[in-house]
Design a protein around this motif. Structure first.
Motif, short mmCIF file in Angstrom:
data_model
loop_
_atom_site.label_atom_id
_atom_site.label_comp_id
_atom_site.label_asym_id
_atom_site.label_seq_id
_atom_site.Cartn_x
_atom_site.Cartn_y
_atom_site.Cartn_z
N GLU A 124 1.03 -1.08 -0.11
CA GLU A 124 0.02 0.09 -0.07
C GLU A 124 0.88 1.33 0.03
OE1 GLU A 124 -3.12 2.23 2.84
OE2 GLU A 124 -2.37 0.42 3.47
N GLU A 125 0.54 2.21 -0.96
CA GLU A 125 1.41 3.40 -0.99
C GLU A 125 1.19 4.50 0.11
OE1 GLU A 125 2.29 6.89 -4.07
OE2 GLU A 125 1.50 5.01 -4.99
N ILE A 126 1.95 4.94 0.58
CA ILE A 126 1.79 5.69 1.82
C ILE A 126 2.32 7.37 1.76
CG2 ILE A 126 1.99 6.43 4.29
CD1 ILE A 126 2.00 3.55 4.91
N LYS A 127 1.68 8.20 1.63
CA LYS A 127 2.29 9.65 1.36
C LYS A 127 2.81 10.26 2.60
CE LYS A 127 1.03 10.52 -2.96
NZ LYS A 127 1.98 10.77 -4.07
N VAL A 128 4.16 10.42 2.47
CA VAL A 128 4.78 10.68 3.91
C VAL A 128 4.94 12.53 3.85
CG1 VAL A 128 7.12 10.92 5.17
CG2 VAL A 128 6.09 8.89 3.83
N LYS A 129 4.79 13.05 5.02
CA LYS A 129 4.74 14.41 4.90
C LYS A 129 6.23 14.98 4.86
CE LYS A 129 0.83 15.23 7.96
NZ LYS A 129 0.27 15.62 9.16
N PRO A 130 6.39 16.40 4.12
CA PRO A 130 7.76 16.71 3.94
C PRO A 130 8.36 16.65 5.56
CG PRO A 130 6.22 18.05 2.92
CD PRO A 130 5.55 17.03 3.75
N VAL A 131 9.84 16.58 5.34
CA VAL A 131 10.64 16.58 6.92
C VAL A 131 11.63 17.51 6.50
CG1 VAL A 131 12.31 15.27 8.06
CG2 VAL A 131 10.20 13.92 6.90
N THR A 132 11.49 18.40 7.46
CA THR A 132 12.66 19.65 7.37
C THR A 132 13.82 19.03 7.82
OG1 THR A 132 10.97 21.10 8.14
CG2 THR A 132 13.15 21.78 8.58
N THR A 133 14.72 19.33 6.92
CA THR A 133 16.40 18.99 7.09
C THR A 133 17.17 20.11 7.36
OG1 THR A 133 16.84 18.83 4.76
CG2 THR A 133 16.16 16.63 5.78
N VAL A 134 18.07 19.96 8.28
CA VAL A 134 19.16 21.14 8.72
C VAL A 134 20.50 20.42 8.43
CG1 VAL A 134 20.02 22.48 10.36
CG2 VAL A 134 17.45 21.99 10.18
N THR A 135 21.24 21.11 7.81
CA THR A 135 22.86 20.49 7.39
C THR A 135 23.54 21.46 8.43
OG1 THR A 135 22.23 20.34 5.05
CG2 THR A 135 24.67 20.46 5.78
N LEU A 136 24.16 20.82 9.30
CA LEU A 136 25.09 21.50 10.37
C LEU A 136 26.42 21.68 9.77
CD1 LEU A 136 24.13 19.21 13.54
CD2 LEU A 136 23.16 21.60 12.74
N PRO A 137 26.94 22.83 10.22
CA PRO A 137 28.58 22.92 9.52
C PRO A 137 29.48 22.26 10.30
CG PRO A 137 27.74 24.78 11.32
CD PRO A 137 26.57 23.97 10.88
N LYS A 138 30.49 21.99 9.92
CA LYS A 138 31.73 21.32 10.35
C LYS A 138 32.13 21.91 11.46
CE LYS A 138 33.14 19.25 5.78
NZ LYS A 138 33.99 18.92 5.06
N GLN A 139 32.87 21.19 12.46
CA GLN A 139 33.35 21.53 13.48
C GLN A 139 34.39 22.93 13.48
OE1 GLN A 139 32.28 21.20 16.81
NE2 GLN A 139 33.88 22.74 17.61
N GLU A 140 35.00 22.79 12.52
CA GLU A 140 36.36 23.70 11.97
C GLU A 140 35.56 24.87 11.62
OE1 GLU A 140 36.53 20.28 8.75
OE2 GLU A 140 36.15 20.60 11.17
N ASP A 141 34.48 24.67 10.78
CA ASP A 141 33.90 26.03 10.29
C ASP A 141 33.20 26.87 11.34
OD1 ASP A 141 34.89 25.11 7.77
OD2 ASP A 141 32.89 24.14 7.51
N ILE A 142 32.65 26.13 12.48
CA ILE A 142 31.97 26.85 13.47
C ILE A 142 33.19 27.65 14.30
CG2 ILE A 142 30.69 26.40 15.73
CD1 ILE A 142 29.62 24.00 14.66
N GLY A 143 34.24 27.13 14.40
CA GLY A 143 35.33 27.97 15.15
C GLY A 143 35.74 29.33 14.49
#
Length: 205
Positions: free
Chosen positions: A67-86
Motif C-alpha cells: 500500500e502506498e503511503i504519502k509521507v509529509k515533508p521532513v525539515t532537514t538541517v545541514t550542520l556546519p563542520k566543527q572547524e567551520d564553527i570555530g
C-alpha cells in the motif's frame, strides 16, 4: 485441584508472552516506519506491506500487494563542520568588537614608546588621549607594570618616585564604576635616576 491449576498458569503465561511479543513487534514496526520516513526526501513515497502472518513492513520500493503511503515533508538541517564553527565564531567576534568599539584610538601622547629620560626624584608625567574625545561617563585608566596607578578625565597623570629601569605603561578607558570599556595601547620607557655610580651629568674637571 492443584493438578489442574498448573496448566491454567501455563496458558496464562503463554498469553502474556504472546501479548508482549506482539507489543514489541508493533513498537519495532512503528519505529522502523518513523526512521524510514525521516530518511526519505521531502514528499517521498513509502510502501506498507502486510504478509500472510500479519507482519507489517515499510519500504521505499514498491512490491506486489503493498500500500502506498504519502509521507509529509521532513525539515532537514545541514550542520556546519566543527572547524567551520570555530572560524565563524572568531570572525564574528572580531567584527563585533571592531564595529561596536566607541574609540578609534586610545594612545599615549607622552612619553613616546621606548623613550629614555632622567628624573632625579623619580616623578614622571604621562599624557594620554583618544579619538574621538572621551565620552561622558568614561575615564582614562593607566597601569604601570600591570598595576593601576590612577584614573583621570583630563588625560594627565603624575607618577611619583618611580624606580629606575624599564617600565611598561598601558592606557584604557573605563566607565564611572571602573569597569573596562576599551583597551588602548601600551608603551615602554626607561627611567634613569642619579646615584653614586651614575651621576646625572658628567663631572667637570
Amino acid at each position: 485441584m492443584q493438578l489442574f491449576a498448573k496448566p491454567q498458569a501455563s496458558a496464562d503465561n503463554q498469553k502474556t508472552v504472546i501479548a508482549q511479543a506482539h507489543t514489541m513487534n508493533t513498537a519495532k514496526t512503528v519505529l522502523a516506519a518513523l526512521l524510514i520516513s525521516l530518511a526519505m526526501p521531502a514528499w517521498s513515497e513509502v510502501y506498507r506491506h502486510v504478509d500472510e502472518d500479519g507482519n507489517v513492513t515499510y519500504s521505499d520500493e514498491p512490491r506486489e500487494g503493498a500500500e502506498e503511503i504519502k509521507v509529509k515533508p521532513v525539515t532537514t538541517v545541514t550542520l556546519p563542520k566543527q572547524e567551520d564553527i570555530g572560524t565563524i565564531e572568531i570572525r564574528s567576534s572580531g567584527e563585533e568588537n571592531t564595529n561596536n568599539a566607541p574609540y578609534e584610538r586610545i594612545e599615549f601622547r607622552s612619553p613616546e614608546d621606548e623613550e629614555s629620560f632622567w628624573s632625579g626624584s623619580g616623578d614622571i608625567a604621562l599624557q594620554v588621549s583618544s579619538t574621538p574625545s572621551l565620552k561622558e561617563g568614561h575615564m582614562y585608566e593607566v597601569t604601570l607594570d600591570g598595576q593601576p596607578v590612577g584614573q583621570s578625565t583630563s588625560g594627565r597623570f603624575t607618577l611619583e618616585n618611580v624606580f629606575r629601569g624599564t617600565h611598561e605603561a598601558r592606557v584604557s578607558v573605563v566607565d564611572s564604576r571602573g569597569r573596562p570599556v576599551q583597551q588602548g595601547e601600551s608603551i615602554t620607557f626607561t627611567l634613569h635616576r642619579p646615584s653614586v655610580q651614575t651621576p646625572p651629568f658628567p663631572q667637570q674637571n
